[in-house]
Enzyme design. Structure first.
Site, PDB file in Angstrom:
ATOM      1  N   ARG A 175      12.127 -12.425  16.161  1.00 52.02           N
ATOM      2  CA  ARG A 175      10.094 -11.583  15.946  1.00 52.02           C
ATOM      3  C   ARG A 175       9.650 -10.879  16.196  1.00 52.02           C
ATOM      4  NH1 ARG A 175      12.450 -16.417  15.807  1.00 52.02           N
ATOM      5  NH2 ARG A 175      12.081 -18.305  16.736  1.00 52.02           N
ATOM      6  N   SER A 201       6.113 -21.066  21.711  1.00 55.24           N
ATOM      7  CA  SER A 201       6.578 -20.515  23.014  1.00 55.24           C
ATOM      8  C   SER A 201       6.414 -19.391  24.124  1.00 55.24           C
ATOM      9  CB  SER A 201       8.091 -20.584  22.633  1.00 55.24           C
ATOM     10  OG  SER A 201       8.570 -21.397  21.270  1.00 55.24           O
ATOM     11  N   GLU A 226       6.739 -13.961  24.064  1.00 55.85           N
ATOM     12  CA  GLU A 226       6.966 -13.962  22.430  1.00 55.85           C
ATOM     13  C   GLU A 226       5.073 -13.436  21.815  1.00 55.85           C
ATOM     14  OE1 GLU A 226       7.553 -16.650  18.513  1.00 55.85           O
ATOM     15  OE2 GLU A 226       9.127 -16.947  20.608  1.00 55.85           O
TER      16      GLU A 226
END
Length: 334
Positions: A163, A233, A329
């Protein structure tokens, strides 16, 4: 055309009331250059924005939001049962995945139904079900924000990790993605060993079948943005040492993990949050989604402060119980 003092509440998936000093769509690299020149002239802050699916505007944005509408598509090479597909940064990511599946190109089907754009996929290195964007990205075409010159950088030089990429770190603000080239295969191959994807697909997988299964799983776990605002998320799955994991097993024998290497494992943040019974808990208009504890939703009247505080409370409880720091995130925009 630059639109000034614009309401962007519906232009980011959290749907929290927000305004921006200015907004502009661009459909070519030349148009982007003109917009950057104007931002420099006005001494405005500026930021590229896709579908706003990984953002939390903590306050109104006092700058220019640059929205790509570059939707070019070029198949540049077809050799050795592979195709190189260059897609403009403004493609909706799932539209691009659907197109590739329809063409019989293998590689991105596990990334179906992820919100956002092609440009954002290269910055964020989106991933799901054992596949990451960097697995199929060949190169990224960029516009340098200082010189306004275009360049292409190979994926191997983009600093891709879980990520993350150089675009989120050392290169943040230095480039704007204008196109991404993907290396896809025309030979059938699947990645089905992550989670329960194989059970959904069965023993006779097909390209469309895998896509359909991923979409169905995601729909069951994640809210639709038009029904409940969210950024998907919220937390990154943390990576910890095997020694730390072994100690946690003494207290939590059922704690799961994903293998990384001999020294490290990845912990599913959703499991950690769920074990602490955060599902359905709320603060103001922000709530931990009852179907997926990794998601914080806007129940209709959330303020950014509600989301930030709820996320901090969750992270603190995980740290106290497991000794693991979980980080967002989602990008906080001030």
């Amino acid at each position: 055309m630059i639109q000034e003092n614009i309401d962007i509440t519906r232009r980011h998936t959290f749907g929290i009331a927000t305004r921006a000093r200015a907004w502009a769509d661009y459909s070519s690299v030349d148009e982007l250059r003109i917009l950057l020149q104007e931002a420099h002239k006005q001494q405005w802050a500026y930021m590229p924005i896709g579908e706003g699916s990984n953002l939390l505007f903590v306050k109104n944005y006092e700058g220019l939001l640059l929205h790509s509408a570059i939707k070019s598509l070029n198949v540049t090479t077809s050799l050795n049962n592979e195709v190189l597909v260059q897609a403009g940064s403004g493609w909706i990511w799932d539209d691009f995945v659907a197109y590739c599946v329809a063409q019989g190109w293998y590689g991105v089907e596990n990334l179906s139904y992820i919100p956002g754009t092609v440009g954002a996929s290269a910055v964020q290195n989106v991933g799901a079900y054992g596949v990451e964007a960097c697995d199929v990205i060949e190169s990224v075409t960029l516009l340098a924000t200082d010189t306004l010159k275009e360049c292409t950088i190979k994926a191997s030089d983009c600093g891709y990790g879980y990520r993350t990429s150089h675009f989120k770190g050392d290169w943040k603000g230095m480039y704007i993605v204008t196109a991404v080239t993907f290396r896809l295969s025309t030979t059938p191959h699947y990645t089905l060993d992550y989670g329960n994807l194989h059970q959904w697909v069965g023993d006779t997988p097909s390209l469309q079948g895998v896509r359909n299964a991923v979409i169905e799983i995601r729909r069951k776990k994640l809210p639709e943005p038009h029904e409940l605002g969210s950024a998907g998320s919220f937390f990154v799955n943390p990576v910890i040492s095997r020694e730390h994991y072994s100690k946690l097993q003494e207290k939590h024998p059922d704690i799961p993990c994903y293998e990384i290497d001999e020294q490290r494992v990845k912990e599913p943040a959703a499991w950690l949050i769920d074990r602490l019974k955060w599902k359905g808990k709320s603060l103001g208009g922000a709530m931990v989604y009852p179907e997926q504890p990794l998601v914080i939703v806007n129940t209709g009247n959330a303020k950014a402060g509600h989301v930030v505080q709820l996320a901090q409370d969750i992270a603190f409880s995980v740290l106290m119980e497991f000794g693991i720091a979980i980080t967002p995130e989602v990008n906080y925009i001030y």
